[in-house]
Motif scaffolding. Structure first.
Motif, PDB file in Angstrom:
ATOM      1  N   THR A 148      10.053  44.845 109.188  1.00 18.99           N
ATOM      2  CA  THR A 148      10.900  44.861 110.646  1.00 18.99           C
ATOM      3  C   THR A 148      10.059  45.182 111.633  1.00 18.99           C
ATOM      4  O   THR A 148       9.208  46.285 111.893  1.00 18.99           O
ATOM      5  CB  THR A 148      12.179  46.620 109.774  1.00 18.99           C
ATOM      6  N   ARG A 149      11.293  45.461 112.637  1.00 23.97           N
ATOM      7  CA  ARG A 149      10.255  45.215 114.068  1.00 23.97           C
ATOM      8  C   ARG A 149      11.762  45.710 114.761  1.00 23.97           C
ATOM      9  O   ARG A 149      12.714  45.855 114.719  1.00 23.97           O
ATOM     10  CB  ARG A 149       9.898  43.976 115.020  1.00 23.97           C
ATOM     11  N   GLN A 150      11.687  46.022 116.392  1.00 25.29           N
ATOM     12  CA  GLN A 150      12.872  46.278 117.931  1.00 25.29           C
ATOM     13  C   GLN A 150      12.325  45.333 118.228  1.00 25.29           C
ATOM     14  O   GLN A 150      11.352  44.879 118.548  1.00 25.29           O
ATOM     15  CB  GLN A 150      11.956  47.649 118.025  1.00 25.29           C
ATOM     16  N   ILE A 151      13.695  44.969 118.760  1.00 26.95           N
ATOM     17  CA  ILE A 151      13.446  44.042 119.650  1.00 26.95           C
ATOM     18  C   ILE A 151      15.323  44.348 120.922  1.00 26.95           C
ATOM     19  O   ILE A 151      15.608  43.578 120.033  1.00 26.95           O
ATOM     20  CB  ILE A 151      14.100  42.188 118.966  1.00 26.95           C
ATOM     21  N   GLY A 152      14.291  43.972 122.019  1.00 26.89           N
ATOM     22  CA  GLY A 152      15.983  44.447 122.559  1.00 26.89           C
ATOM     23  C   GLY A 152      16.712  45.524 122.196  1.00 26.89           C
ATOM     24  O   GLY A 152      17.713  45.604 122.273  1.00 26.89           O
ATOM     25  N   GLY A 153      16.008  46.910 121.658  1.00 26.38           N
ATOM     26  CA  GLY A 153      15.931  47.589 121.201  1.00 26.38           C
ATOM     27  C   GLY A 153      17.149  47.894 119.719  1.00 26.38           C
ATOM     28  O   GLY A 153      17.860  49.512 119.431  1.00 26.38           O
ATOM     29  N   TYR A 154      16.967  46.572 118.681  1.00 24.02           N
ATOM     30  CA  TYR A 154      17.809  46.393 117.712  1.00 24.02           C
ATOM     31  C   TYR A 154      16.794  46.536 116.368  1.00 24.02           C
ATOM     32  O   TYR A 154      15.525  46.225 116.693  1.00 24.02           O
ATOM     33  CB  TYR A 154      18.202  45.194 117.598  1.00 24.02           C
ATOM     34  N   THR A 155      17.244  47.044 115.791  1.00 23.75           N
ATOM     35  CA  THR A 155      16.333  47.083 114.133  1.00 23.75           C
ATOM     36  C   THR A 155      16.828  45.540 113.642  1.00 23.75           C
ATOM     37  O   THR A 155      17.530  45.513 113.060  1.00 23.75           O
ATOM     38  CB  THR A 155      16.930  48.144 113.177  1.00 23.75           C
ATOM     39  N   CYS A 156      15.491  44.733 113.594  1.00 23.21           N
ATOM     40  CA  CYS A 156      15.562  43.638 113.026  1.00 23.21           C
ATOM     41  C   CYS A 156      14.733  43.505 111.575  1.00 23.21           C
ATOM     42  O   CYS A 156      13.762  43.779 111.616  1.00 23.21           O
ATOM     43  CB  CYS A 156      14.882  41.930 113.968  1.00 23.21           C
ATOM     44  N   TYR A 157      14.944  42.648 110.666  1.00 25.19           N
ATOM     45  CA  TYR A 157      13.901  42.091 109.584  1.00 25.19           C
ATOM     46  C   TYR A 157      14.268  41.121 109.533  1.00 25.19           C
ATOM     47  O   TYR A 157      14.489  39.949 110.378  1.00 25.19           O
ATOM     48  CB  TYR A 157      15.505  42.046 108.185  1.00 25.19           C
ATOM     49  N   LYS A 158      12.565  40.773 108.902  1.00 22.36           N
ATOM     50  CA  LYS A 158      12.093  39.772 108.946  1.00 22.36           C
ATOM     51  C   LYS A 158      12.885  38.505 107.903  1.00 22.36           C
ATOM     52  O   LYS A 158      12.779  39.051 106.350  1.00 22.36           O
ATOM     53  CB  LYS A 158      10.662  39.240 108.744  1.00 22.36           C
ATOM     54  N   ALA A 159      13.111  37.352 108.199  1.00 24.43           N
ATOM     55  CA  ALA A 159      13.460  36.475 106.735  1.00 24.43           C
ATOM     56  C   ALA A 159      12.456  34.869 106.926  1.00 24.43           C
ATOM     57  O   ALA A 159      12.128  35.011 107.972  1.00 24.43           O
ATOM     58  CB  ALA A 159      14.778  35.821 106.813  1.00 24.43           C
TER      59      ALA A 159
END
Length: 300
Positions: A148-159
């Motif tokens: 996971t990582r933060q992009i623009g304040g959103y928690t994003c998941y990898k695929a």
């Protein structure tokens, strides 16, 4: 249960939890994406070519920057989206060859995706003719990863997913290695020397896509032709091109009409690809459209 499976399930739960808040009929969102394609291999060949002056090299690199660095806007609702390059004034004197290259780099048209019907429509201009490409959305078998990582304040998941490559998408062209082109030249040393740029490029059959999606924005949309994840895709990387979201607005004050383009001769993606590749072969035989130096061969 493996960690990546747990995180995948958690991401889907988040997607379902946030979905009711976005389900109202008037819901709409807007996302701005910056697209940048690596040109390191092209620049290396240009600098190695003794026939290209420093002035020509500078001009070529400036044009490449305009073609390979673009800003796009994605307007979306719960079922459909339109993805379009940010409007800019066309540079004075831009010739037909440059417009053609711009089109092949994904610029200039409106890309409409309907995830409910699993179809897309995109209007394209090629060699002065307008085409309306309509086809089924590519089915991507996404593999949910644990990161996971933060992009623009959103928690994003990898695929990740393997994606077939379109022959008419210039972003996916790769320059052949120097030793490969030397071997080809040696094998064809008795043939008339060609000076076409296309002699030096190859197209992979498929590429590995890495995407980062935000379940907090529960729409299965994304930039370009990417879709199918439980959340808006905020970043895509295919190893050569990176598309990164720089701004998101949910329910903007000014609504955009999300509808498919209608102008142009209706064709399938396969029919369009065949038309473009036929023309590219003609250019290859003639040394390029209009004798443009854009088709110079990048040799060491």
């Amino acid at each position: 249960m493996k960690i990546n499976h747990v995180k995948s399930i958690f991401a889907i739960v988040l997607f379902l939890a946030f979905k009711p808040a976005f389900a109202q009929k008037e819901f709409q969102g807007m996302a701005v994406y910056e697209s940048k394609t690596s040109t390191a291999d092209f620049k290396s060949r240009i600098s190695d070519n003794k026939e290209i002056t420093p002035e020509m090299q500078k001009m070529i690199e400036e044009r490449m920057k305009k073609m390979f660095e673009k800003t796009f806007i994605l307007s979306f609702d719960k079922n459909a989206s339109i993805y379009k390059e940010e409007e800019k004034l066309e540079a004075p004197g831009q010739n037909g060859g440059m417009r053609m290259m711009n089109s092949m780099m994904g610029g200039g048209g409106t890309y409409y995706k309907n995830i409910k019907e699993k179809t897309y429509t995109v209007d394209k201009e090629f060699m002065g003719k307008e085409f309306l490409v309509k086809d089924s959305l590519p089915k991507l078998n996404w593999k949910m990863e644990s990161e996971t990582r933060q992009i623009g304040g959103y928690t994003c998941y990898k695929a990740t997913a393997l994606m077939p490559v379109s022959k008419t998408d210039f972003k996916n062209y790769r320059l052949k290695k120097k030793d490969e082109t030397k071997k080809e030249d040696e094998a064809k040393k008795d043939e008339p020397k060609k000076t076409n740029f296309m002699d030096d490029v190859e197209i992979p059959t498929e590429i590995l896509i890495t995407a980062w999606y935000a379940p907090e924005i529960p729409v299965s949309q994304g930039p370009d032709n990417y879709w199918g994840l439980p959340g808006l895709i905020l970043e895509v990387n295919d190893g050569k091109t990176i598309i990164l979201c720089s701004k998101i607005v949910i329910n903007p004050k000014e609504k955009v009409e999300i509808k498919a383009p209608k102008n142009g001769k209706e064709v399938s993606q396969k029919e369009y690809d065949e038309t473009v590749m036929k023309k590219m072969e003609e250019f290859k035989d003639m040394g390029g459209p209009g004798g443009n130096r854009m088709q110079f061969r990048m040799r060491d």
